[in-house]
Design a protein around this motif. Sequence first.
Motif, PDB file in Angstrom:
ATOM      1  N   GLU A   1       0.789  -1.243   0.107  1.00  7.94           N
ATOM      2  CA  GLU A   1      -0.020   0.153   0.046  1.00  7.94           C
ATOM      3  C   GLU A   1       0.848   1.487  -0.069  1.00  7.94           C
ATOM      4  OE1 GLU A   1      -2.462  -0.735   3.134  1.00  7.94           O
ATOM      5  OE2 GLU A   1      -4.116  -1.680   2.177  1.00  7.94           O
ATOM      6  N   ALA A   2       2.012   0.982   0.304  1.00  5.43           N
ATOM      7  CA  ALA A   2       2.967   2.312   0.442  1.00  5.43           C
ATOM      8  C   ALA A   2       3.649   2.730  -0.767  1.00  5.43           C
ATOM      9  CB  ALA A   2       4.180   2.150   1.472  1.00  5.43           C
ATOM     10  N   GLN A   3       3.187   1.753  -1.990  1.00  5.49           N
ATOM     11  CA  GLN A   3       3.880   1.861  -3.053  1.00  5.49           C
ATOM     12  C   GLN A   3       3.167   2.929  -3.855  1.00  5.49           C
ATOM     13  OE1 GLN A   3       6.949   0.191  -4.250  1.00  5.49           O
ATOM     14  NE2 GLN A   3       6.516  -0.786  -2.196  1.00  5.49           N
ATOM     15  N   PRO A   4       4.033   3.845  -4.554  1.00  3.37           N
ATOM     16  CA  PRO A   4       3.389   5.012  -5.287  1.00  3.37           C
ATOM     17  C   PRO A   4       2.388   4.977  -6.431  1.00  3.37           C
ATOM     18  CG  PRO A   4       5.789   4.740  -5.905  1.00  3.37           C
ATOM     19  CD  PRO A   4       5.496   3.646  -4.850  1.00  3.37           C
ATOM     20  N   SER A   5       2.503   3.700  -7.006  1.00  2.00           N
ATOM     21  CA  SER A   5       1.448   3.375  -8.284  1.00  2.00           C
ATOM     22  C   SER A   5       1.340   2.118  -8.235  1.00  2.00           C
ATOM     23  CB  SER A   5       2.341   3.648  -9.516  1.00  2.00           C
ATOM     24  OG  SER A   5       3.279   2.770  -9.596  1.00  2.00           O
ATOM     25  N   PRO A   6       0.200   1.757  -9.231  1.00  2.61           N
ATOM     26  CA  PRO A   6      -0.533   0.369  -9.194  1.00  2.61           C
ATOM     27  C   PRO A   6       0.883  -0.526  -9.581  1.00  2.61           C
ATOM     28  CG  PRO A   6      -2.027   1.837 -10.115  1.00  2.61           C
ATOM     29  CD  PRO A   6      -0.771   2.628  -9.674  1.00  2.61           C
ATOM     30  N   ARG A   7       1.777  -0.148 -10.706  1.00  3.04           N
ATOM     31  CA  ARG A   7       2.508  -0.786 -11.163  1.00  3.04           C
ATOM     32  C   ARG A   7       3.668  -1.207 -10.268  1.00  3.04           C
ATOM     33  NH1 ARG A   7       5.358   0.852 -16.857  1.00  3.04           N
ATOM     34  NH2 ARG A   7       4.009  -0.849 -17.768  1.00  3.04           N
TER      35      ARG A   7
ATOM     36  N   ALA B   1       3.180  -1.318  -7.052  1.00  2.00           N
ATOM     37  CA  ALA B   1       2.676  -2.326  -6.153  1.00  2.00           C
ATOM     38  C   ALA B   1       2.556  -3.711  -6.476  1.00  2.00           C
ATOM     39  CB  ALA B   1       1.265  -1.950  -5.628  1.00  2.00           C
ATOM     40  N   GLN B   2       2.447  -3.948  -8.115  1.00  2.80           N
ATOM     41  CA  GLN B   2       2.476  -5.348  -8.477  1.00  2.80           C
ATOM     42  C   GLN B   2       3.882  -5.829  -8.444  1.00  2.80           C
ATOM     43  OE1 GLN B   2       0.227  -4.527 -12.240  1.00  2.80           O
ATOM     44  NE2 GLN B   2      -1.360  -5.579 -11.488  1.00  2.80           N
ATOM     45  N   SER B   3       4.853  -5.006  -8.835  1.00  2.00           N
ATOM     46  CA  SER B   3       6.158  -5.355  -9.036  1.00  2.00           C
ATOM     47  C   SER B   3       6.766  -5.694  -7.576  1.00  2.00           C
ATOM     48  CB  SER B   3       6.965  -4.088  -9.470  1.00  2.00           C
ATOM     49  OG  SER B   3       8.480  -4.500  -9.464  1.00  2.00           O
ATOM     50  N   ALA B   4       6.532  -5.073  -6.534  1.00  2.22           N
ATOM     51  CA  ALA B   4       6.798  -5.355  -5.206  1.00  2.22           C
ATOM     52  C   ALA B   4       6.265  -6.788  -4.958  1.00  2.22           C
ATOM     53  CB  ALA B   4       6.384  -4.090  -4.191  1.00  2.22           C
ATOM     54  N   GLY B   5       5.055  -6.814  -5.138  1.00  2.00           N
ATOM     55  CA  GLY B   5       4.359  -8.151  -4.946  1.00  2.00           C
ATOM     56  C   GLY B   5       5.163  -9.376  -5.589  1.00  2.00           C
ATOM     57  N   ARG B   6       5.495  -9.124  -6.558  1.00  2.00           N
ATOM     58  CA  ARG B   6       6.125 -10.205  -7.522  1.00  2.00           C
ATOM     59  C   ARG B   6       7.616 -10.449  -6.623  1.00  2.00           C
ATOM     60  NH1 ARG B   6       3.821  -7.842 -11.630  1.00  2.00           N
ATOM     61  NH2 ARG B   6       5.578  -6.233 -12.194  1.00  2.00           N
ATOM     62  N   HIS B   7       8.267  -9.290  -5.912  1.00  2.00           N
ATOM     63  CA  HIS B   7       9.502  -9.353  -5.417  1.00  2.00           C
ATOM     64  C   HIS B   7       9.163 -10.323  -4.117  1.00  2.00           C
ATOM     65  CE1 HIS B   7      12.277  -7.288  -7.814  1.00  2.00           C
ATOM     66  NE2 HIS B   7      11.182  -6.472  -8.363  1.00  2.00           N
ATOM     67  N   TRP B   8       8.109  -9.854  -3.541  1.00  2.00           N
ATOM     68  CA  TRP B   8       7.767 -10.415  -2.175  1.00  2.00           C
ATOM     69  C   TRP B   8       7.614 -12.020  -2.627  1.00  2.00           C
ATOM     70  CZ3 TRP B   8       8.373  -9.348   2.434  1.00  2.00           C
ATOM     71  CH2 TRP B   8       8.311  -7.972   3.217  1.00  2.00           C
ATOM     72  N   CYS B   9       6.866 -12.485  -3.592  1.00  2.00           N
ATOM     73  CA  CYS B   9       6.606 -13.823  -3.941  1.00  2.00           C
ATOM     74  C   CYS B   9       7.940 -14.518  -4.047  1.00  2.00           C
ATOM     75  CB  CYS B   9       5.699 -13.897  -5.001  1.00  2.00           C
ATOM     76  SG  CYS B   9       4.033 -13.567  -4.533  1.00  2.00           S
ATOM     77  N   ALA B  10       8.863 -13.896  -4.882  1.00  2.00           N
ATOM     78  CA  ALA B  10      10.083 -14.458  -5.265  1.00  2.00           C
ATOM     79  C   ALA B  10      10.955 -14.339  -4.074  1.00  2.00           C
ATOM     80  CB  ALA B  10      10.879 -13.537  -6.187  1.00  2.00           C
ATOM     81  N   ASP B  11      10.782 -13.761  -3.271  1.00  2.00           N
ATOM     82  CA  ASP B  11      11.797 -13.797  -1.929  1.00  2.00           C
ATOM     83  C   ASP B  11      11.167 -14.926  -1.084  1.00  2.00           C
ATOM     84  OD1 ASP B  11      13.107 -11.687  -2.637  1.00  2.00           O
ATOM     85  OD2 ASP B  11      12.291 -10.065  -1.339  1.00  2.00           O
ATOM     86  N   ILE B  12       9.725 -15.012  -0.936  1.00  2.00           N
ATOM     87  CA  ILE B  12       9.378 -15.854   0.017  1.00  2.00           C
ATOM     88  C   ILE B  12       9.557 -17.332  -0.466  1.00  2.00           C
ATOM     89  CG2 ILE B  12       7.215 -16.833   0.904  1.00  2.00           C
ATOM     90  CD1 ILE B  12       6.094 -13.996   0.902  1.00  2.00           C
ATOM     91  N   THR B  13       9.554 -17.461  -1.874  1.00  2.00           N
ATOM     92  CA  THR B  13       9.715 -18.595  -2.691  1.00  2.00           C
ATOM     93  C   THR B  13      11.172 -19.203  -2.176  1.00  2.00           C
ATOM     94  OG1 THR B  13       7.921 -18.560  -4.180  1.00  2.00           O
ATOM     95  CG2 THR B  13       9.726 -20.172  -4.719  1.00  2.00           C
ATOM     96  N   ALA B  14      12.227 -18.331  -2.452  1.00  2.00           N
ATOM     97  CA  ALA B  14      13.474 -18.497  -2.279  1.00  2.00           C
ATOM     98  C   ALA B  14      13.857 -19.131  -0.953  1.00  2.00           C
ATOM     99  CB  ALA B  14      14.337 -17.029  -2.409  1.00  2.00           C
ATOM    100  N   MET B  15      13.219 -18.334   0.193  1.00  2.00           N
ATOM    101  CA  MET B  15      13.353 -18.753   1.497  1.00  2.00           C
ATOM    102  C   MET B  15      12.676 -20.184   1.952  1.00  2.00           C
ATOM    103  SD  MET B  15      12.819 -15.347   3.882  1.00  2.00           S
ATOM    104  CE  MET B  15      11.242 -14.932   3.250  1.00  2.00           C
ATOM    105  N   ALA B  16      11.819 -20.551   1.340  1.00  2.00           N
ATOM    106  CA  ALA B  16      10.938 -21.574   1.567  1.00  2.00           C
ATOM    107  C   ALA B  16      11.801 -22.692   0.824  1.00  2.00           C
ATOM    108  CB  ALA B  16       9.668 -21.745   0.764  1.00  2.00           C
ATOM    109  N   ASP B  17      12.440 -22.543  -0.359  1.00  2.00           N
ATOM    110  CA  ASP B  17      13.438 -23.308  -0.780  1.00  2.00           C
ATOM    111  C   ASP B  17      14.635 -23.937  -0.069  1.00  2.00           C
ATOM    112  OD1 ASP B  17      11.520 -23.762  -3.144  1.00  2.00           O
ATOM    113  OD2 ASP B  17      12.886 -22.554  -4.445  1.00  2.00           O
ATOM    114  N   ALA B  18      15.032 -22.662   0.488  1.00  2.00           N
ATOM    115  CA  ALA B  18      16.470 -22.939   1.408  1.00  2.00           C
ATOM    116  C   ALA B  18      15.874 -23.719   2.706  1.00  2.00           C
ATOM    117  CB  ALA B  18      16.889 -21.595   1.751  1.00  2.00           C
TER     118      ALA B  18
END
Length: 70
Positions: free
Chosen positions: A36-42, A44-61
């Motif tokens: 919600e702190a992101q300045p634009s919809p784009r 916010a979506q990019s940050a969401g994809r980064h969160w997903c990638a980071d969480i998946t990487a942590m789960a794999d580790a």
Amino acid sequence: MTLQSPEPPSDHTRLRYAAERAQRQLTLDAIRADLEAQPSPRSAQSAGRHWCADITAMADAVAQALRKAA
């Protein structure tokens, strides 16, 4: 033969479950606040994809470490 209902969860089990749910909700709330702190919809979506990638990487580790420990 009669079927008996399973034993109700113990207080300890209920407390552990509630603590796990609370921790999960706090984590999701923190992620939502970041999105919600992101300045634009784009962004916010990019940050969401980064969160997903980071969480998946942590789960794999973690999964890899658990396999090695077993």
